[in-house]
Design an enzyme around this catalytic site. Structure first.
Site, mmCIF file in Angstrom:
data_model
loop_
_atom_site.group_PDB
_atom_site.id
_atom_site.type_symbol
_atom_site.label_atom_id
_atom_site.label_comp_id
_atom_site.label_asym_id
_atom_site.label_seq_id
_atom_site.Cartn_x
_atom_site.Cartn_y
_atom_site.Cartn_z
ATOM 1 N N THR A 54 0.754 -1.016 -0.021
ATOM 2 C CA THR A 54 -0.078 0.015 -0.658
ATOM 3 C C THR A 54 1.016 1.473 -0.568
ATOM 4 O O THR A 54 0.227 1.790 -0.897
ATOM 5 C CB THR A 54 -0.617 0.723 0.809
ATOM 6 O OG1 THR A 54 -1.772 -1.038 1.144
ATOM 7 C CG2 THR A 54 -2.081 1.051 1.240
ATOM 8 N N HIS A 74 1.983 -9.254 -6.456
ATOM 9 C CA HIS A 74 2.311 -10.713 -5.569
ATOM 10 C C HIS A 74 3.287 -11.269 -6.084
ATOM 11 O O HIS A 74 3.776 -13.151 -5.017
ATOM 12 C CB HIS A 74 1.039 -11.327 -4.353
ATOM 13 C CG HIS A 74 0.942 -9.311 -3.448
ATOM 14 N ND1 HIS A 74 1.455 -8.745 -2.848
ATOM 15 C CD2 HIS A 74 0.062 -9.857 -3.158
ATOM 16 C CE1 HIS A 74 1.304 -8.295 -2.706
ATOM 17 N NE2 HIS A 74 -0.686 -8.327 -2.386
#
Ligand code: A3P
Length: 320
Positions: A68, A125
């Site tokens: 984030t 990811h």
């Protein structure tokens, strides 16, 4: 789990491949990594579909290692000529909304990344070895990886898991979650292989992969933001530095600032590809501290994870 988009032969074939993979706790083992079945499928689809562009930037992370934060920083740095920092999109949009994930699209159609204007900022990811070949073989695509001290990453992941899945009766106690982490059985795990692959690539091709650590960003945010801007090809000018722009970027993207914004405190992220899972916007901001593991894990657990990491990273030059 979401349904396939269409019954095209390649999707049917991929569904078949995924269904034959080893399974553990709902995850499948694909080329030495544990993935949710829908992620494994997307990884395979992306191999065929994704076409890297020269100016693509990929923000790669293990979950809960600072995605984030990195999204906010990279977005702010690369778009700073378009937006006034005092009237900025991040004041009303969650960082997860301004940089899409490659493998977790907000809609079900993976081709949406093709519709994005260049230069694209994309997050993932997915481990280095499972990235689409189009990225891996592309000489120009830049990758920024952020890594985090594993005990803090584990604690953050455990909290996030229970916040997201706890309400659905899938709570995990700390011991169970810890044992799985130590066995590498977590989404995108093993944690250490994920870090190591990007680390090795950053050593082999430093112009291509920038390897950052959450802890270094916490202790020297200004230095790290300058390094990031340089790597992304948009270094701060002397005038910007003298005008305090770097500090303003750091402040805008800080945990204190972002976690306090109404846009990040209420509501959920729309991840239509995962309709059964509610991702509260606030869940991406918990404590934002280094060393919080001591408040949750025993010393014994800490020592155990330290020694696993030491053994796994031995000889690589990477110390976490
Ligand atoms: P904690 O759970 O330890 O607080 P990710 O973004 O990869 O999901 O990682 C989430 C972790 O990063 C959480 O850690 C979260 O609080 C922290 N985080 C989120 N935004 C941050 C920011 N701007 N600065 C520092 N840490 C941040």
């Amino acid at each position: 789990m979401e349904q396939p988009n269409s019954g095209s032969p390649s999707e049917t074939h991929i569904d078949d491949l995924v269904s034959k993979l080893p399974v553990r706790e709902g995850m499948v083992l694909y080329k030495s990594y544990w993935l949710w079945p829908q992620t494994a499928k997307r990884v395979m689809l992306l191999q065929d579909m994704f076409k890297a562009r020269d100016d693509d930037v990929i923000l790669a992370t293990n979950p809960k290692c600072g995605t984030t934060w990195l999204k906010a920083l990279a977005f702010t740095i690369t778009t700073r000529s378009s937006y006034d920092l005092h009237n900025h999109p991040l004041l009303t949009l969650h960082p997860q909304e301004v940089v899409p994930f490659l493998e977790i699209p907000a809609n079900e159609d993976l081709t949406y990344v093709e519709t994005l204007a260049s230069p694209r900022l994309l997050a993932t990811h997915v481990p280095m070895s499972l990235l689409p070949e189009s990225i891996a073989n592309h000489g120009c695509v830049r990758i920024v990886y952020i890594c985090r001290e594993p005990k803090d990453a584990f604690v953050s992941l455990w909290h996030f898991w229970n916040r997201v899945h706890g309400g659905r009766g899938a709570d995990l106690d700390l011991d169970t979650a810890f044992n799985r982490f130590c066995e590498g059985a977590l989404p995108y795990g093993p944690f250490w292989n994920h870090c190591l692959e990007y680390w090795k690539e950053s050593i082999a091709r430093p112009d291509r992969v920038l390897f950052l650590k959450y802890e270094d960003m916490m202790s020297d945010p200004v230095g790290c933001v300058k390094k990031l801007a340089l790597f992304l090809g948009v270094p701060f000018t002397d005038r910007e530095e003298e005008g305090g722009v770097v500090e303003q970027v750091v402040r805008l993207c800080s945990f204190e600032m972002l976690s306090g914004l109404e846009a990040n405190k209420t509501g959920n992220l729309k991840v239509r590809a995962r309709p059964n899972v509610v991702y509260e916007k606030a869940a991406f901001f918990r404590r934002g501290k280094v060393g919080d593991w001591v408040n949750h894990m025993s010393e014994e657990m800490g020592t155990k994870l330290d020694s696993i990491m030491e053994e796994k990273l031995k000889g690589s030059g990477l110390v976490l």
